[in-house]
Design a protein around this motif. Structure first.
Motif, PDB file in Angstrom:
ATOM      1  N   LYS A 149       0.724  -0.816  -0.209  1.00 18.96           N
ATOM      2  CA  LYS A 149       0.028  -0.106  -0.218  1.00 18.96           C
ATOM      3  C   LYS A 149       0.799   1.436   0.020  1.00 18.96           C
ATOM      4  N   LEU A 150       1.736   1.394   0.573  1.00 24.01           N
ATOM      5  CA  LEU A 150       3.114   2.285   0.844  1.00 24.01           C
ATOM      6  C   LEU A 150       3.559   2.659  -0.542  1.00 24.01           C
ATOM      7  N   ARG A 151       4.495   1.385  -1.437  1.00 24.80           N
ATOM      8  CA  ARG A 151       4.327   0.782  -2.696  1.00 24.80           C
ATOM      9  C   ARG A 151       3.690   2.020  -3.578  1.00 24.80           C
ATOM     10  N   ALA A 152       2.459   1.384  -3.706  1.00 25.95           N
ATOM     11  CA  ALA A 152       1.145   2.407  -4.174  1.00 25.95           C
ATOM     12  C   ALA A 152       0.835   3.833  -3.983  1.00 25.95           C
ATOM     13  N   TYR A 153       1.335   4.167  -2.732  1.00 30.64           N
ATOM     14  CA  TYR A 153       0.942   5.825  -2.903  1.00 30.64           C
ATOM     15  C   TYR A 153       2.023   5.136  -3.659  1.00 30.64           C
ATOM     16  N   MET A 154       3.325   5.846  -3.168  1.00 28.41           N
ATOM     17  CA  MET A 154       4.165   6.426  -4.236  1.00 28.41           C
ATOM     18  C   MET A 154       4.123   6.648  -4.967  1.00 28.41           C
ATOM     19  N   ASP A 155       3.682   5.576  -6.070  1.00 28.19           N
ATOM     20  CA  ASP A 155       3.974   5.167  -7.262  1.00 28.19           C
ATOM     21  C   ASP A 155       2.553   6.380  -8.109  1.00 28.19           C
ATOM     22  N   HIS A 156       1.592   6.643  -7.255  1.00 31.20           N
ATOM     23  CA  HIS A 156       0.796   7.692  -7.672  1.00 31.20           C
ATOM     24  C   HIS A 156       1.474   8.976  -6.836  1.00 31.20           C
ATOM     25  N   LEU A 157       1.652   9.324  -6.055  1.00 27.12           N
ATOM     26  CA  LEU A 157       2.515  10.203  -5.723  1.00 27.12           C
ATOM     27  C   LEU A 157       3.142  10.954  -6.775  1.00 27.12           C
ATOM     28  N   PHE A 158       4.210   9.698  -7.668  1.00 22.61           N
ATOM     29  CA  PHE A 158       5.662  10.370  -8.791  1.00 22.61           C
ATOM     30  C   PHE A 158       4.520  10.000 -10.320  1.00 22.61           C
ATOM     31  N   ARG A 159       2.956   9.864 -10.409  1.00 25.96           N
ATOM     32  CA  ARG A 159       3.047   9.311 -12.141  1.00 25.96           C
ATOM     33  C   ARG A 159       2.968  10.747 -12.226  1.00 25.96           C
ATOM     34  N   GLU A 160       2.446  11.759 -12.634  1.00 28.92           N
ATOM     35  CA  GLU A 160       3.458  12.563 -13.659  1.00 28.92           C
ATOM     36  C   GLU A 160       4.989  12.177 -13.962  1.00 28.92           C
ATOM     37  N   VAL A 161       5.805  11.947 -12.734  1.00 35.06           N
ATOM     38  CA  VAL A 161       7.247  12.341 -13.574  1.00 35.06           C
ATOM     39  C   VAL A 161       7.624  10.700 -14.163  1.00 35.06           C
ATOM     40  N   THR A 162       7.868  11.421 -15.039  1.00 35.13           N
ATOM     41  CA  THR A 162       9.353  10.681 -16.056  1.00 35.13           C
ATOM     42  C   THR A 162      10.357   9.758 -15.432  1.00 35.13           C
ATOM     43  N   SER A 167      13.506   7.989 -14.620  1.00 38.67           N
ATOM     44  CA  SER A 167      14.914   8.342 -15.246  1.00 38.67           C
ATOM     45  C   SER A 167      15.344   7.822 -13.701  1.00 38.67           C
ATOM     46  N   LYS A 168      17.148   7.562 -13.395  1.00 40.99           N
ATOM     47  CA  LYS A 168      17.521   7.737 -12.570  1.00 40.99           C
ATOM     48  C   LYS A 168      17.598   8.214 -11.227  1.00 40.99           C
ATOM     49  N   LYS A 169      17.649   9.464 -11.410  1.00 43.39           N
ATOM     50  CA  LYS A 169      17.533  10.290 -10.220  1.00 43.39           C
ATOM     51  C   LYS A 169      16.317  10.680  -9.878  1.00 43.39           C
ATOM     52  N   SER A 170      14.938  10.340 -10.703  1.00 46.35           N
ATOM     53  CA  SER A 170      13.636  10.028 -10.296  1.00 46.35           C
ATOM     54  C   SER A 170      13.334   8.432  -9.390  1.00 46.35           C
ATOM     55  N   VAL A 171      14.091   7.219 -10.342  1.00 46.37           N
ATOM     56  CA  VAL A 171      14.210   6.244  -9.743  1.00 46.37           C
ATOM     57  C   VAL A 171      14.196   6.014  -7.426  1.00 46.37           C
ATOM     58  N   GLU A 172      15.254   6.747  -8.033  1.00 44.32           N
ATOM     59  CA  GLU A 172      16.438   6.838  -6.504  1.00 44.32           C
ATOM     60  C   GLU A 172      15.687   7.766  -5.144  1.00 44.32           C
ATOM     61  N   VAL A 173      15.219   8.607  -5.977  1.00 48.65           N
ATOM     62  CA  VAL A 173      14.269   9.500  -4.715  1.00 48.65           C
ATOM     63  C   VAL A 173      13.711   9.205  -4.454  1.00 48.65           C
ATOM     64  N   LYS A 174      12.784   8.713  -5.605  1.00 47.17           N
ATOM     65  CA  LYS A 174      11.414   8.001  -5.211  1.00 47.17           C
ATOM     66  C   LYS A 174      11.684   7.048  -3.964  1.00 47.17           C
ATOM     67  N   GLU A 175      12.773   5.657  -4.336  1.00 49.37           N
ATOM     68  CA  GLU A 175      13.021   4.086  -3.824  1.00 49.37           C
ATOM     69  C   GLU A 175      13.353   4.966  -2.439  1.00 49.37           C
ATOM     70  N   SER A 230      10.613  19.733  -9.656  1.00 45.65           N
ATOM     71  CA  SER A 230      12.020  19.885  -9.645  1.00 45.65           C
ATOM     72  C   SER A 230      12.069  18.580 -10.606  1.00 45.65           C
ATOM     73  N   LEU A 231      12.118  17.461 -10.405  1.00 47.80           N
ATOM     74  CA  LEU A 231      12.014  16.257 -11.120  1.00 47.80           C
ATOM     75  C   LEU A 231      11.283  16.094 -12.295  1.00 47.80           C
ATOM     76  N   LYS A 232      10.186  17.290 -12.140  1.00 44.95           N
ATOM     77  CA  LYS A 232       9.921  17.191 -14.311  1.00 44.95           C
ATOM     78  C   LYS A 232      10.227  18.119 -14.922  1.00 44.95           C
ATOM     79  N   GLU A 233      10.656  18.864 -14.332  1.00 43.75           N
ATOM     80  CA  GLU A 233      11.326  19.697 -15.205  1.00 43.75           C
ATOM     81  C   GLU A 233      13.326  18.816 -15.233  1.00 43.75           C
ATOM     82  N   GLU A 234      13.189  18.847 -14.342  1.00 36.66           N
ATOM     83  CA  GLU A 234      14.934  18.207 -15.410  1.00 36.66           C
ATOM     84  C   GLU A 234      14.161  16.453 -16.450  1.00 36.66           C
ATOM     85  N   SER A 235      13.119  15.987 -16.091  1.00 32.92           N
ATOM     86  CA  SER A 235      12.610  14.827 -17.336  1.00 32.92           C
ATOM     87  C   SER A 235      12.040  15.340 -18.560  1.00 32.92           C
ATOM     88  N   SER A 236      11.537  16.955 -18.653  1.00 37.20           N
ATOM     89  CA  SER A 236      11.352  17.059 -19.314  1.00 37.20           C
ATOM     90  C   SER A 236      12.025  18.027 -20.267  1.00 37.20           C
TER      91      SER A 236
END
Length: 223
Positions: A4-17, A19-27, A67-73
C-alpha cells in the motif's frame, strides 16, 4: 501494508517521467516510509494508524516533484538551453579554464628566463595565473544554488535538505581535488625546471595523491 505504501508512492510520482534520478529519489523516500511505518508498529500503533502517520510525515512534495519533472521534461531558458544543462555547462567551462590557467602558469618563468628578464617578473606572473584560476574555482562553487532551507520538520523536508547538502559537498570536493592536482602539476614543472632534478621531482605526484586521499577522507567524515 508495504504494498500500500508503494502504491501511494507510485501515485505520488505518476506524472514524473522515470529516470535514474527520479527512481533513486522515489526509492529513497519509500524506504524512509517503510522504516517510519515499522517504527510506529514497534511503538504499538495499529497498521492503519502507522500507515496514516507515516504518509503524513512526508509533508509537501510538490516542489521536489516539480524539480524532477523539469529535469525529465528538459525545460529551456531564454537561450534555448535546458536549465539543468546550463549549470552543468557553466561549471565544466569554469573548471576547464581554471585547469588551463594552472598549466599555463609555468610559462612566465620559462619565458622570462629565456629572455634574461628578472626572475621576479616570471614568479609574479605565475602567481597571478594561479590566483585567477583559484578565483574562478571558488566563484564557480560559491555561485551555485544555495543549500535548501527547511520549511518544517517533515520527513520530506529532512530528505530534501540532506540531498541538497550532499550534492553541494560532492561538488565542493570535486573542485578542491581538481585544484589540488592542477597545483601539483604546476609545482612539478616549476621545481623540475628550477632544480633540474627530474629524477626525484616525480615524488610530488605521490604527495598530491596522498593529499587527495586526505581530502576525500575528510569529506567522508563530514558526511
Amino acid at each position: 501494508m508495504e504494498d500500500k505504501l508503494r502504491a501511494y508512492m507510485d501515485h505520488l510520482f505518476r506524472e514524473v517521467t522515470p529516470s535514474k534520478k527520479s527512481v533513486e529519489v522515489k526509492e529513497e523516500i519509500l524506504q524512509n516510509l517503510k522504516d517510519k511505518y515499522h517504527d510506529l508498529l514497534a511503538e504499538g500503533k495499529t497498521e492503519e494508524a502507522a500507515y496514516n502517520i507515516a504518509v503524513a510525515s512526508i509533508g509537501d512534495v510538490s516542489e521536489l516533484l516539480a524539480s524532477l519533472k523539469e529535469e525529465s521534461s528538459g525545460n529551456y531558458n531564454d537561450a534555448g538551453e535546458s536549465t539543468y544543462l546550463y549549470w552543468k555547462r557553466r561549471s565544466a567551462r569554469a573548471v576547464s579554464i581554471a585547469v588551463i590557467l594552472y598549466i599555463l602558469s609555468i610559462l612566465p618563468p620559462i619565458i622570462t628566463d629565456a629572455l634574461n628578464l628578472p626572475d621576479a617578473i616570471g614568479a609574479c606572473l605565475m602567481f597571478i595565473f594561479i590566483a585567477v584560476a583559484t578565483g574562478i574555482l571558488v566563484y564557480n562553487h560559491m555561485s551555485k544554488p544555495a543549500l535548501y532551507n527547511k520549511k518544517d520538520d517533515t520527513m520530506m523536508e529532512d530528505f530534501k535538505e540532506w540531498k541538497s547538502k550532499n550534492e553541494s559537498s560532492r561538488q565542493a570536493m570535486k573542485s578542491i581535488i581538481s585544484a589540488t592536482w592542477s597545483i601539483t602539476l604546476v609545482l612539478y614543472f616549476v621545481i623540475s625546471f628550477g632544480s633540474g632534478a627530474w629524477y626525484i621531482t616525480w615524488v610530488i605526484f605521490l604527495i598530491g595523491g596522498a593529499i587527495t586521499s586526505i581530502i576525500k577522507a575528510v569529506f567522508d567524515l563530514m558526511k
